[in-house]
Design a protein around this motif. Structure first.
Motif, mmCIF file in Angstrom:
data_model
loop_
_atom_site.group_PDB
_atom_site.id
_atom_site.type_symbol
_atom_site.label_atom_id
_atom_site.label_comp_id
_atom_site.label_asym_id
_atom_site.label_seq_id
_atom_site.Cartn_x
_atom_site.Cartn_y
_atom_site.Cartn_z
ATOM 1 N N GLY A 13 3.940 -26.733 -16.381
ATOM 2 C CA GLY A 13 5.400 -26.741 -16.388
ATOM 3 C C GLY A 13 6.066 -26.217 -15.144
ATOM 4 O O GLY A 13 7.271 -25.994 -15.138
ATOM 5 N N ALA A 14 5.301 -26.027 -14.072
ATOM 6 C CA ALA A 14 5.886 -25.507 -12.831
ATOM 7 C C ALA A 14 6.303 -26.626 -11.884
ATOM 8 O O ALA A 14 6.852 -26.358 -10.819
ATOM 9 C CB ALA A 14 4.898 -24.575 -12.134
ATOM 10 N N GLY A 15 6.033 -27.879 -12.249
ATOM 11 C CA GLY A 15 6.431 -29.003 -11.410
ATOM 12 C C GLY A 15 5.390 -29.434 -10.402
ATOM 13 O O GLY A 15 5.721 -30.039 -9.374
ATOM 14 N N LYS A 16 4.099 -29.175 -10.699
ATOM 15 C CA LYS A 16 3.046 -29.519 -9.735
ATOM 16 C C LYS A 16 2.992 -31.025 -9.460
ATOM 17 O O LYS A 16 2.883 -31.447 -8.306
ATOM 18 C CB LYS A 16 1.685 -29.038 -10.251
ATOM 19 C CG LYS A 16 1.506 -27.533 -10.267
ATOM 20 C CD LYS A 16 0.072 -27.139 -10.554
ATOM 21 C CE LYS A 16 -0.404 -27.593 -11.912
ATOM 22 N NZ LYS A 16 0.352 -26.972 -13.027
ATOM 23 N N SER A 17 3.034 -31.831 -10.510
ATOM 24 C CA SER A 17 2.903 -33.271 -10.317
ATOM 25 C C SER A 17 4.124 -33.857 -9.604
ATOM 26 O O SER A 17 3.997 -34.783 -8.795
ATOM 27 C CB SER A 17 2.686 -33.972 -11.658
ATOM 28 O OG SER A 17 1.447 -33.568 -12.223
ATOM 29 N N THR A 18 5.297 -33.333 -9.895
ATOM 30 C CA THR A 18 6.501 -33.788 -9.190
ATOM 31 C C THR A 18 6.404 -33.459 -7.710
ATOM 32 O O THR A 18 6.690 -34.301 -6.849
ATOM 33 C CB THR A 18 7.759 -33.132 -9.798
ATOM 34 O OG1 THR A 18 7.896 -33.539 -11.160
ATOM 35 C CG2 THR A 18 9.008 -33.536 -9.026
ATOM 36 N N VAL A 19 5.989 -32.238 -7.396
ATOM 37 C CA VAL A 19 5.812 -31.844 -5.996
ATOM 38 C C VAL A 19 4.732 -32.710 -5.343
ATOM 39 O O VAL A 19 4.911 -33.204 -4.224
ATOM 40 C CB VAL A 19 5.448 -30.346 -5.900
ATOM 41 C CG1 VAL A 19 4.987 -29.983 -4.489
ATOM 42 C CG2 VAL A 19 6.643 -29.486 -6.295
ATOM 43 N N SER A 20 3.617 -32.915 -6.044
ATOM 44 C CA SER A 20 2.509 -33.694 -5.499
ATOM 45 C C SER A 20 2.957 -35.106 -5.136
ATOM 46 O O SER A 20 2.681 -35.600 -4.039
ATOM 47 C CB SER A 20 1.358 -33.770 -6.505
ATOM 48 O OG SER A 20 0.787 -32.505 -6.720
ATOM 49 N N MET A 21 3.640 -35.775 -6.067
ATOM 50 C CA MET A 21 4.033 -37.171 -5.833
ATOM 51 C C MET A 21 5.042 -37.277 -4.704
ATOM 52 O O MET A 21 4.984 -38.199 -3.882
ATOM 53 C CB MET A 21 4.595 -37.773 -7.114
ATOM 54 C CG MET A 21 4.808 -39.278 -7.038
ATOM 55 S SD MET A 21 3.246 -40.169 -6.765
ATOM 56 C CE MET A 21 3.806 -41.854 -6.938
ATOM 57 N N HIS A 22 5.979 -36.353 -4.648
ATOM 58 C CA HIS A 22 6.998 -36.421 -3.604
ATOM 59 C C HIS A 22 6.411 -36.107 -2.229
ATOM 60 O O HIS A 22 6.763 -36.762 -1.241
ATOM 61 C CB HIS A 22 8.159 -35.482 -3.933
ATOM 62 C CG HIS A 22 9.163 -36.095 -4.858
ATOM 63 N ND1 HIS A 22 8.947 -36.215 -6.214
ATOM 64 C CD2 HIS A 22 10.367 -36.671 -4.620
ATOM 65 C CE1 HIS A 22 9.989 -36.810 -6.769
ATOM 66 N NE2 HIS A 22 10.868 -37.102 -5.821
ATOM 67 N N VAL A 23 5.519 -35.133 -2.149
ATOM 68 C CA VAL A 23 4.891 -34.822 -0.863
ATOM 69 C C VAL A 23 4.015 -35.986 -0.413
ATOM 70 O O VAL A 23 4.075 -36.423 0.744
ATOM 71 C CB VAL A 23 4.063 -33.522 -0.958
ATOM 72 C CG1 VAL A 23 3.181 -33.340 0.281
ATOM 73 C CG2 VAL A 23 4.989 -32.316 -1.118
ATOM 74 N N ALA A 24 3.207 -36.529 -1.331
ATOM 75 C CA ALA A 24 2.305 -37.628 -0.981
ATOM 76 C C ALA A 24 3.078 -38.864 -0.552
ATOM 77 O O ALA A 24 2.733 -39.521 0.450
ATOM 78 C CB ALA A 24 1.400 -37.954 -2.175
ATOM 79 N N THR A 25 4.128 -39.205 -1.293
ATOM 80 C CA THR A 25 4.912 -40.392 -0.961
ATOM 81 C C THR A 25 5.687 -40.191 0.334
ATOM 82 O O THR A 25 5.802 -41.123 1.149
ATOM 83 C CB THR A 25 5.877 -40.740 -2.106
ATOM 84 O OG1 THR A 25 5.123 -40.918 -3.312
ATOM 85 C CG2 THR A 25 6.643 -42.016 -1.822
ATOM 86 N N ALA A 26 6.212 -38.994 0.560
ATOM 87 C CA ALA A 26 6.922 -38.713 1.807
ATOM 88 C C ALA A 26 5.991 -38.883 3.003
ATOM 89 O O ALA A 26 6.372 -39.482 4.020
ATOM 90 C CB ALA A 26 7.498 -37.299 1.774
ATOM 91 N N LEU A 27 4.770 -38.395 2.889
ATOM 92 C CA LEU A 27 3.800 -38.546 3.982
ATOM 93 C C LEU A 27 3.477 -40.018 4.209
ATOM 94 O O LEU A 27 3.356 -40.475 5.355
ATOM 95 C CB LEU A 27 2.531 -37.757 3.665
ATOM 96 C CG LEU A 27 2.657 -36.233 3.695
ATOM 97 C CD1 LEU A 27 1.374 -35.583 3.189
ATOM 98 C CD2 LEU A 27 2.990 -35.731 5.098
#
Length: 269
Positions: A13-27
Protein backbone atom coordinates in the motif's frame (compact mmCIF):
# COMPACT_ATOMS: atom_id res chain seq x y z
CA UNK A 1 25.93 -3.65 -17.83
CA UNK A 2 22.35 -2.61 -17.15
CA UNK A 3 21.74 -0.36 -14.16
CA UNK A 4 19.45 -2.23 -11.74
CA UNK A 5 16.71 -0.29 -9.97
CA UNK A 6 14.89 -2.08 -7.14
CA UNK A 7 11.63 -0.69 -5.78
CA UNK A 8 10.89 -2.21 -2.41
CA UNK A 9 9.86 -2.15 1.18
CA UNK A 10 8.13 -4.74 3.34
CA UNK A 11 4.69 -3.14 3.58
CA UNK A 12 1.92 -3.08 1.03
CA UNK A 13 0.00 0.00 0.00
CA UNK A 14 2.94 2.39 -0.25
CA UNK A 15 2.60 2.83 -4.02
CA UNK A 16 5.52 0.66 -5.16
CA UNK A 17 3.89 -0.50 -8.39
CA UNK A 18 2.71 3.00 -9.29
CA UNK A 19 6.22 4.36 -8.75
CA UNK A 20 7.73 1.41 -10.66
CA UNK A 21 5.51 1.85 -13.72
CA UNK A 22 5.94 5.60 -13.89
CA UNK A 23 9.73 5.46 -13.49
CA UNK A 24 10.06 2.64 -16.04
CA UNK A 25 7.79 4.31 -18.59
CA UNK A 26 9.46 7.70 -18.11
CA UNK A 27 12.85 6.13 -18.82
CA UNK A 28 11.46 4.39 -21.91
CA UNK A 29 9.99 7.65 -23.17
CA UNK A 30 13.40 9.27 -22.72
CA UNK A 31 14.84 6.72 -25.13
CA UNK A 32 16.23 4.15 -22.71
CA UNK A 33 15.68 0.40 -23.00
CA UNK A 34 13.94 -0.77 -19.83
CA UNK A 35 13.31 -4.34 -18.67
CA UNK A 36 10.98 -4.97 -15.76
CA UNK A 37 10.47 -7.86 -13.31
CA UNK A 38 7.68 -8.42 -10.79
CA UNK A 39 8.75 -10.44 -7.76
CA UNK A 40 5.31 -10.54 -6.16
CA UNK A 41 4.54 -13.98 -7.55
CA UNK A 42 1.10 -14.08 -5.92
CA UNK A 43 -0.48 -10.66 -6.46
CA UNK A 44 1.54 -9.56 -9.55
CA UNK A 45 0.30 -5.97 -9.53
CA UNK A 46 3.19 -4.78 -11.68
CA UNK A 47 2.65 -7.57 -14.17
CA UNK A 48 -1.06 -6.70 -14.35
CA UNK A 49 -0.18 -3.05 -14.93
CA UNK A 50 2.02 -3.94 -17.93
CA UNK A 51 -0.53 -6.42 -19.31
CA UNK A 52 -3.28 -3.79 -19.02
CA UNK A 53 -1.06 -1.42 -21.02
CA UNK A 54 -0.42 -3.95 -23.78
CA UNK A 55 -4.11 -4.80 -24.16
CA UNK A 56 -5.20 -1.16 -24.17
CA UNK A 57 -2.60 -0.07 -26.74
CA UNK A 58 -3.50 -3.01 -29.01
CA UNK A 59 -7.21 -2.22 -28.74
CA UNK A 60 -6.69 1.46 -29.54
CA UNK A 61 -4.06 0.87 -32.23
CA UNK A 62 -1.45 2.90 -30.34
CA UNK A 63 2.31 2.49 -30.15
CA UNK A 64 3.66 4.19 -27.04
CA UNK A 65 7.07 3.68 -25.42
CA UNK A 66 7.15 1.45 -22.39
CA UNK A 67 9.14 -1.17 -20.50
CA UNK A 68 9.60 -4.78 -21.58
CA UNK A 69 8.18 -7.18 -18.99
CA UNK A 70 9.20 -10.79 -18.54
CA UNK A 71 8.16 -13.54 -16.18
CA UNK A 72 10.73 -15.26 -14.01
CA UNK A 73 11.80 -18.41 -15.88
CA UNK A 74 11.13 -21.78 -14.33
CA UNK A 75 14.14 -23.79 -13.14
CA UNK A 76 14.63 -27.54 -13.39
CA UNK A 77 15.16 -28.50 -9.75
CA UNK A 78 17.15 -31.54 -10.85
CA UNK A 79 19.90 -29.19 -12.05
CA UNK A 80 20.35 -27.58 -8.63
CA UNK A 81 23.29 -28.44 -6.44
CA UNK A 82 22.65 -29.36 -2.78
CA UNK A 83 21.83 -26.21 -0.84
CA UNK A 84 21.20 -24.08 -3.94
CA UNK A 85 18.01 -22.02 -3.97
CA UNK A 86 15.68 -22.21 -6.99
CA UNK A 87 14.50 -18.62 -6.51
CA UNK A 88 18.09 -17.34 -6.70
CA UNK A 89 18.52 -19.09 -10.04
CA UNK A 90 15.19 -17.82 -11.40
CA UNK A 91 16.08 -14.21 -10.61
CA UNK A 92 19.65 -14.41 -11.89
CA UNK A 93 18.45 -16.09 -15.10
CA UNK A 94 15.86 -13.34 -15.68
CA UNK A 95 18.42 -10.57 -15.12
CA UNK A 96 20.91 -12.32 -17.42
CA UNK A 97 18.29 -12.57 -20.17
CA UNK A 98 17.19 -8.94 -19.89
CA UNK A 99 20.63 -7.40 -19.48
CA UNK A 100 21.96 -7.53 -23.09
CA UNK A 101 18.97 -5.52 -24.37
CA UNK A 102 18.40 -3.20 -21.38
CA UNK A 103 19.91 0.04 -20.17
CA UNK A 104 17.90 -0.30 -16.97
CA UNK A 105 16.31 -3.29 -15.25
CA UNK A 106 13.59 -2.34 -12.77
CA UNK A 107 12.61 -4.93 -10.17
CA UNK A 108 9.33 -4.44 -8.30
CA UNK A 109 9.37 -6.27 -4.94
CA UNK A 110 6.41 -7.57 -2.90
CA UNK A 111 5.21 -5.86 0.26
CA UNK A 112 6.63 -8.63 2.42
CA UNK A 113 9.93 -10.31 3.20
CA UNK A 114 10.71 -13.06 0.69
CA UNK A 115 13.84 -14.78 -0.50
CA UNK A 116 13.43 -13.19 -3.95
CA UNK A 117 13.13 -9.71 -2.46
CA UNK A 118 16.18 -10.26 -0.27
CA UNK A 119 18.31 -11.33 -3.24
CA UNK A 120 16.98 -8.50 -5.42
CA UNK A 121 18.08 -5.91 -2.87
CA UNK A 122 21.65 -7.19 -3.08
CA UNK A 123 21.52 -6.62 -6.88
CA UNK A 124 20.33 -3.01 -6.58
CA UNK A 125 22.46 -0.19 -7.94
CA UNK A 126 19.59 2.13 -7.02
CA UNK A 127 17.06 1.24 -4.31
CA UNK A 128 13.78 3.16 -4.17
CA UNK A 129 11.69 2.77 -1.02
CA UNK A 130 8.26 4.44 -1.21
CA UNK A 131 6.97 5.25 2.25
CA UNK A 132 3.53 6.44 3.31
CA UNK A 133 3.70 9.54 5.47
CA UNK A 134 2.92 7.57 8.61
CA UNK A 135 4.84 6.31 11.61
CA UNK A 136 3.27 2.90 10.92
CA UNK A 137 5.36 2.77 7.74
CA UNK A 138 8.33 4.49 9.40
CA UNK A 139 8.47 1.58 11.83
CA UNK A 140 9.79 -0.60 9.00
CA UNK A 141 12.88 1.61 8.86
CA UNK A 142 13.41 2.33 12.54
CA UNK A 143 11.81 2.10 15.95
CA UNK A 144 10.94 5.45 17.49
CA UNK A 145 9.92 6.55 20.97
CA UNK A 146 6.34 7.35 22.03
CA UNK A 147 6.68 11.04 21.21
CA UNK A 148 7.90 10.39 17.68
CA UNK A 149 11.09 12.27 18.43
CA UNK A 150 13.91 9.87 19.38
CA UNK A 151 15.06 7.03 17.12
CA UNK A 152 15.56 3.93 19.27
CA UNK A 153 17.17 1.71 16.63
CA UNK A 154 16.92 0.29 13.10
CA UNK A 155 14.05 -2.03 12.18
CA UNK A 156 13.65 -5.12 10.00
CA UNK A 157 13.76 -3.51 6.57
CA UNK A 158 16.79 -1.34 7.32
CA UNK A 159 18.60 -4.41 8.59
CA UNK A 160 17.85 -6.24 5.32
CA UNK A 161 19.23 -3.30 3.31
CA UNK A 162 22.31 -3.28 5.54
CA UNK A 163 22.87 -6.98 4.82
CA UNK A 164 22.45 -6.33 1.09
CA UNK A 165 25.04 -3.57 1.29
CA UNK A 166 27.47 -5.90 3.02
CA UNK A 167 27.02 -8.57 0.33
CA UNK A 168 27.71 -6.01 -2.39
CA UNK A 169 30.81 -4.77 -0.58
CA UNK A 170 32.12 -8.33 -0.24
CA UNK A 171 31.56 -8.84 -3.98
CA UNK A 172 33.44 -5.63 -4.79
CA UNK A 173 30.35 -3.90 -6.21
CA UNK A 174 29.49 -0.23 -5.93
CA UNK A 175 27.40 0.81 -2.89
CA UNK A 176 23.62 0.91 -3.16
CA UNK A 177 22.22 4.39 -3.74
CA UNK A 178 19.22 4.19 -1.40
CA UNK A 179 16.40 6.70 -1.88
CA UNK A 180 13.38 6.89 0.43
CA UNK A 181 10.29 8.52 -1.10
CA UNK A 182 7.75 10.29 1.06
CA UNK A 183 4.84 8.96 -0.95
CA UNK A 184 1.05 9.51 -1.00
CA UNK A 185 1.35 12.75 0.92
CA UNK A 186 -1.78 14.58 2.01
CA UNK A 187 -2.33 18.25 1.26
CA UNK A 188 -2.52 19.38 4.88
CA UNK A 189 0.62 20.30 6.77
CA UNK A 190 -0.21 18.53 10.00
CA UNK A 191 1.94 18.05 13.09
CA UNK A 192 2.46 14.36 12.22
CA UNK A 193 3.72 15.36 8.78
CA UNK A 194 6.35 17.67 10.27
CA UNK A 195 7.40 15.02 12.79
CA UNK A 196 7.82 12.50 9.97
CA UNK A 197 9.98 14.93 8.02
CA UNK A 198 12.29 15.54 10.97
CA UNK A 199 12.47 11.84 11.88
CA UNK A 200 13.38 10.86 8.31
CA UNK A 201 16.07 13.53 8.14
CA UNK A 202 17.66 12.25 11.35
CA UNK A 203 17.42 8.63 10.22
CA UNK A 204 18.85 9.35 6.76
CA UNK A 205 22.08 10.60 8.33
CA UNK A 206 22.21 7.63 10.67
CA UNK A 207 21.70 4.73 8.24
CA UNK A 208 22.59 6.36 4.92
CA UNK A 209 19.78 7.06 2.51
CA UNK A 210 18.66 10.06 0.48
CA UNK A 211 15.15 11.53 0.76
CA UNK A 212 13.32 12.31 -2.47
CA UNK A 213 9.85 13.64 -3.27
CA UNK A 214 7.24 11.04 -4.17
CA UNK A 215 3.65 11.42 -5.32
CA UNK A 216 0.83 13.14 -3.50
CA UNK A 217 -2.37 11.15 -3.01
CA UNK A 218 -4.26 11.61 -6.31
CA UNK A 219 -7.27 9.90 -7.87
CA UNK A 220 -5.59 9.93 -11.30
CA UNK A 221 -3.20 7.11 -10.33
CA UNK A 222 -6.08 4.75 -9.54
CA UNK A 223 -7.81 5.69 -12.81
CA UNK A 224 -4.73 4.98 -14.96
CA UNK A 225 -4.10 1.42 -13.76
CA UNK A 226 -6.93 -0.40 -15.63
CA UNK A 227 -5.58 0.94 -18.95
CA UNK A 228 -1.95 0.49 -17.97
CA UNK A 229 -1.24 4.16 -18.60
CA UNK A 230 0.96 6.73 -16.88
CA UNK A 231 0.73 10.49 -16.57
CA UNK A 232 3.13 10.88 -19.49
CA UNK A 233 0.78 9.03 -21.88
CA UNK A 234 -2.20 11.37 -21.54
CA UNK A 235 -1.22 13.86 -24.23
CA UNK A 236 -0.70 11.01 -26.71
CA UNK A 237 -4.32 10.03 -26.11
CA UNK A 238 -5.56 13.45 -27.22
CA UNK A 239 -5.83 15.01 -23.75
CA UNK A 240 -4.73 18.54 -24.66
CA UNK A 241 -5.64 20.36 -21.49
CA UNK A 242 -4.46 18.69 -18.27
CA UNK A 243 -6.16 19.79 -15.07
CA UNK A 244 -4.16 21.37 -12.29
CA UNK A 245 -3.87 18.10 -10.35
CA UNK A 246 -2.47 16.24 -13.37
CA UNK A 247 0.01 19.02 -14.14
CA UNK A 248 1.19 18.94 -10.54
CA UNK A 249 1.52 15.13 -10.71
CA UNK A 250 3.68 15.39 -13.86
CA UNK A 251 5.92 17.84 -12.04
CA UNK A 252 6.19 15.39 -9.13
CA UNK A 253 7.33 12.69 -11.56
CA UNK A 254 9.85 15.08 -13.11
CA UNK A 255 11.21 15.97 -9.66
CA UNK A 256 11.44 12.30 -8.75
CA UNK A 257 13.41 11.39 -11.89
CA UNK A 258 15.82 14.26 -11.26
CA UNK A 259 16.26 13.25 -7.61
CA UNK A 260 17.12 9.65 -8.56
CA UNK A 261 20.23 10.86 -10.45
CA UNK A 262 20.27 7.77 -12.68
CA UNK A 263 23.29 7.44 -15.00
CA UNK A 264 22.84 8.91 -18.48
CA UNK A 265 19.29 10.17 -17.79
CA UNK A 266 18.45 13.69 -18.99
CA UNK A 267 15.00 14.55 -17.67
CA UNK A 268 13.34 16.59 -20.39
CA UNK A 269 9.61 15.88 -20.35
Amino acid sequence: MAHIIVVGNEKGGAGKSTVSMHVATALARLGHRVGILDLDLRQKTMARYVQNRQKYLEREGLDLPGPSYMELPEIDHATLQPGENAYDHRLSAAVAELEPNSDFILIDCPGSHTRLSQVAHSLADTLITPLNDSFVDFDLLAHIDNDGEKIVGPSVYSEMVWNARQLRAQAGLAPIDWIVLRNRLGAQNMVNKMKMEKALERLSKRIGFRIAPGFNERVIFRELFPRGLTLLDLKDLGVKQLNISNIAARQELRDLLKALKLPGVDVRF
